[in-house]
Design an enzyme around this catalytic site. Structure first.
Site, mmCIF file in Angstrom:
data_model
loop_
_atom_site.group_PDB
_atom_site.id
_atom_site.type_symbol
_atom_site.label_atom_id
_atom_site.label_comp_id
_atom_site.label_asym_id
_atom_site.label_seq_id
_atom_site.Cartn_x
_atom_site.Cartn_y
_atom_site.Cartn_z
ATOM 1 N N ALA A 1 36.322 27.794 29.864
ATOM 2 C CA ALA A 1 35.293 27.078 30.628
ATOM 3 C C ALA A 1 34.410 26.215 29.722
ATOM 4 O O ALA A 1 34.222 26.519 28.540
ATOM 5 C CB ALA A 1 34.423 28.096 31.364
ATOM 6 N N ASP B 1 24.536 26.921 42.165
ATOM 7 C CA ASP B 1 24.655 26.550 40.753
ATOM 8 C C ASP B 1 23.322 26.508 40.023
ATOM 9 O O ASP B 1 23.189 27.090 38.942
ATOM 10 C CB ASP B 1 25.356 25.193 40.618
ATOM 11 C CG ASP B 1 25.716 24.914 39.173
ATOM 12 O OD1 ASP B 1 26.469 25.719 38.596
ATOM 13 O OD2 ASP B 1 25.227 23.927 38.601
ATOM 14 N N LYS C 1 26.361 33.613 36.019
ATOM 15 C CA LYS C 1 25.500 33.524 37.191
ATOM 16 C C LYS C 1 26.085 32.543 38.186
ATOM 17 O O LYS C 1 26.797 31.625 37.753
ATOM 18 C CB LYS C 1 24.072 33.113 36.810
ATOM 19 C CG LYS C 1 23.912 31.984 35.806
ATOM 20 C CD LYS C 1 24.548 30.640 35.995
ATOM 21 C CE LYS C 1 24.241 29.826 37.210
ATOM 22 N NZ LYS C 1 24.901 28.482 37.189
HETATM 23 N N1 LIG Z 1 24.589 30.165 31.942
HETATM 24 C C1 LIG Z 1 24.770 28.867 31.776
HETATM 25 O O1 LIG Z 1 24.123 28.214 30.980
HETATM 26 C C2 LIG Z 1 25.839 28.184 32.602
HETATM 27 C C3 LIG Z 1 26.059 26.815 32.434
HETATM 28 C C4 LIG Z 1 27.132 26.244 33.135
HETATM 29 C C5 LIG Z 1 27.888 27.003 33.997
HETATM 30 N N2 LIG Z 1 27.601 28.335 34.165
HETATM 31 C C6 LIG Z 1 28.432 29.168 35.050
HETATM 32 O O2 LIG Z 1 29.671 29.375 34.367
HETATM 33 C C7 LIG Z 1 30.742 29.346 35.288
HETATM 34 C C8 LIG Z 1 31.727 28.269 34.864
HETATM 35 O O3 LIG Z 1 31.078 27.016 34.849
HETATM 36 P P1 LIG Z 1 31.647 25.795 33.953
HETATM 37 O O4 LIG Z 1 30.782 24.630 34.197
HETATM 38 O O5 LIG Z 1 31.823 26.232 32.546
HETATM 39 O O6 LIG Z 1 33.048 25.577 34.663
HETATM 40 P P2 LIG Z 1 34.408 24.905 34.141
HETATM 41 O O7 LIG Z 1 34.171 24.150 32.874
HETATM 42 O O8 LIG Z 1 34.993 24.180 35.296
HETATM 43 O O9 LIG Z 1 35.300 26.168 33.750
HETATM 44 C C9 LIG Z 1 35.766 27.093 34.691
HETATM 45 C C10 LIG Z 1 37.011 27.750 34.097
HETATM 46 O O10 LIG Z 1 37.505 28.679 35.041
HETATM 47 C C11 LIG Z 1 38.914 28.729 34.950
HETATM 48 N N3 LIG Z 1 39.447 28.680 36.321
HETATM 49 C C12 LIG Z 1 40.133 29.672 36.926
HETATM 50 N N4 LIG Z 1 40.462 29.338 38.177
HETATM 51 C C13 LIG Z 1 39.996 28.092 38.378
HETATM 52 C C14 LIG Z 1 40.059 27.184 39.483
HETATM 53 N N5 LIG Z 1 40.666 27.518 40.633
HETATM 54 N N6 LIG Z 1 39.480 25.988 39.330
HETATM 55 C C15 LIG Z 1 38.860 25.649 38.196
HETATM 56 N N7 LIG Z 1 38.771 26.462 37.108
HETATM 57 C C16 LIG Z 1 39.347 27.660 37.199
HETATM 58 C C17 LIG Z 1 39.385 27.573 34.071
HETATM 59 O O11 LIG Z 1 39.813 28.140 32.842
HETATM 60 P P3 LIG Z 1 41.377 28.143 32.399
HETATM 61 O O12 LIG Z 1 41.963 26.868 32.926
HETATM 62 O O13 LIG Z 1 41.321 28.206 30.940
HETATM 63 O O14 LIG Z 1 41.989 29.361 33.012
HETATM 64 C C18 LIG Z 1 38.128 26.756 33.826
HETATM 65 O O15 LIG Z 1 38.064 26.259 32.514
HETATM 66 C C19 LIG Z 1 30.121 29.165 36.671
HETATM 67 O O16 LIG Z 1 29.922 30.425 37.252
HETATM 68 C C20 LIG Z 1 28.767 28.531 36.376
HETATM 69 O O17 LIG Z 1 27.789 28.872 37.352
HETATM 70 C C21 LIG Z 1 26.601 28.916 33.472
#
Ligand SMILES: NC(=O)c1ccc[n+]([C@@H]2O[C@H](COP(=O)([O-])OP(=O)(O)OC[C@H]3O[C@@H](n4cnc5c(N)ncnc54)[C@H](OP(=O)(O)O)[C@@H]3O)[C@@H](O)[C@H]2O)c1
Length: 396
Positions: free
Chosen positions: A59, A224, A144
């Site tokens: 992610a 989000d 989260k």
């Molecule tokens: N705490 C913080 O600072 C913070 C900041 C941003 C996001 N978040 C949270 O972190 C989580 C991920 O956010 P992100 O922005 O990092 O997302 P992202 O870049 O889109 O990553 C999500 C990951 O989930 C996997 N995945 C599995 N099934 C999927 C599907 N059907 N569609 C898309 N991806 C899928 C993929 O990994 P693979 O392809 O490698 O399997 C993808 O890289 C969310 O819950 C978000 O609320 C938290």
């Protein structure tokens, strides 16, 4: 199994029996501390071996913040990463210095050397993969919002208890010393009885295929970024609202793109927040009591620079409180070590997450119904369970 075919996705979440029995020590109570002018990063006292981490999914947030934070933490080492694509996990591992790679999440969960997993998957996959990880005997730090509903939080916590592992929600802003001290300051009564809490979190989502715009994956502004506003409001208030209302602007994909909310509490406290995936980056909170006001900008993602909170007393004098820059993600990783190794209570556990999601569910219900007030049923917090998820819809 990969993230597209999630365990139990779309159906009832089921728990399997424990594979091992890990006793959990008695929880320690946090000591109350006063807001002070300069605060150095806390030195977490965890003991024993560092926690050996695996990550499920390559992610964006894992790459940008949490993998580097595990490397930077005092009590964690990053051992493995899994992706639905072997190539993607290999690329991620090469870029971030990770020893082991897996081409499926299940394969990582069978690695006996991985003790804890960080789950940064789309929101709809948090519950199924947390349960799967607990069944494999792994401690879980899950992004989260912890789940799609308070009921899911309860099932996830039950799974963790059943399998003798710990569960922490990755609400990293709660580990920043400024947030910790601000909550303590407000809860100590320094502002007098609370009257208003305002918060906001917005930024612009630019990619059409962003998971935040996908309703099936649990997207939307409230889930989000609005979840931060709900979480900080409940943390400052120390209780849940009685009635909530929300209006939203919809995205063609079916999620709320922007949302404005009002939360009315049993006494004279009213909270308001706005959140958006289509407005310039803004993040702040302001807590107003009868005798003073506390405010902070860059409230949730302050970066590693020195931060401030402004305290305005009843006579109008404003005092800036400064906090040394920290990596709040690394502090969160070290807190998980304290939870696992020392049996501390998670600062952001499933109970806290369930309270936040109960409010989010009620806000969604109100927004769907054009802003009609929705009354929350009183949370029942009992040993081994979390607050009631039941929403009673109707006027205040
Ligand atoms: N705490 C913080 O600072 C913070 C900041 C941003 C996001 N978040 C949270 O972190 C989580 C991920 O956010 P992100 O922005 O990092 O997302 P992202 O870049 O889109 O990553 C999500 C990951 O989930 C996997 N995945 C599995 N099934 C999927 C599907 N059907 N569609 C898309 N991806 C899928 C993929 O990994 P693979 O392809 O490698 O399997 C993808 O890289 C969310 O819950 C978000 O609320 C938290």
């Amino acid at each position: 199994m990969d993230g597209r075919a999630a365990p139990h996705a779309g159906g009832a979440l089921r728990l399997r029996g424990p594979r091992r029995d890990t006793p959990v020590d008695a929880h320690r109570l946090d000591r109350a501390r006063a807001l002070s002018t300069i605060v150095e990063p806390a030195d977490t006292p965890s003991e024993g071996r560092p926690i050996r981490w695996g990550i499920l999914g390559t992610a964006g947030i894992a790459r940008a913040a949490v993998a580097p934070a595990i490397h930077a933490s005092r009590h964690g080492t990053l051992l493995a990463v899994a992706s639905r694509s072997a190539q993607s996990s290999e690329r991620f591992a090469a870029d971030l210095g990770i020893e082991r790679t897996y081409g499926s999440y299940d394969a990582l969960l069978t690695d006996p050397d991985v003790e804890a997993v960080y789950i940064p998957l789309p929101n709809a996959l948090h519950a199924p993969w947390t349960i799967r990880a607990a069944e494999a005997g792994k401690h879980v730090l899950c992004e989260k919002p912890l789940a799609l509903s308070a009921a899911e939080c309860r099932v996830m916590q039950s799974a963790a208890e059943l399998h003798g592992v710990r569960l922490v929600e990755a609400f990293m802003y709660r580990y920043h010393p400024r947030t910790v001290r601000a909550i303590e300051h407000v809860r100590s009564g320094s502002l007098g009885p609370l009257r208003t809490i305002r918060s906001t979190f917005s930024f612009v989502v630019r990619r059409a295929d962003d998971i935040r715009l996908d309703a099936a994956l649990g997207g939307g502004a409230l889930m989000d970024v609005g979840c931060y506003c709900v979480n900080v409001t409940l943390a400052m208030a120390g209780r849940s609202p009685r009635t909530v209302q929300a209006v939203s602007i919809r995205h063609p994909g079916g999620v709320d793109r922007s949302l404005a909310a009002t939360l009315a509490f049993d006494d004279d406290l009213v909270a308001q927040f706005t959140c958006s995936l289509d407005a310039a980056r803004t993040e702040s909170f302001e807590v107003i009591g009868r005798d003073g006001r506390l405010e902070a900008s860059q409230a949730f993602l302050p970066g590693a620079a020195t931060t401030r909170a402004l305290w305005t007393a009843g006579d109008g004098t404003t005092t800036p409180f400064e906090f040394a820059g920290v990596d709040q993600y690394a502090l969160m990783i070290d807190h998980v070590a304290d939870v696992v190794r020392r049996g501390e209570a998670p600062r952001t556990g499933a109970e806290d997450a369930a309270r936040t999601l109960q409010v989010i569910e009620a806000l969604h219900a109100s927004a769907r119904d054009g802003g009609r007030p929705v009354t929350l049923q009183r949370a029942r917090v009992t040993s081994g369970s979390v607050g009631s998820a039941t929403i009673h819809e109707g006027g205040a």
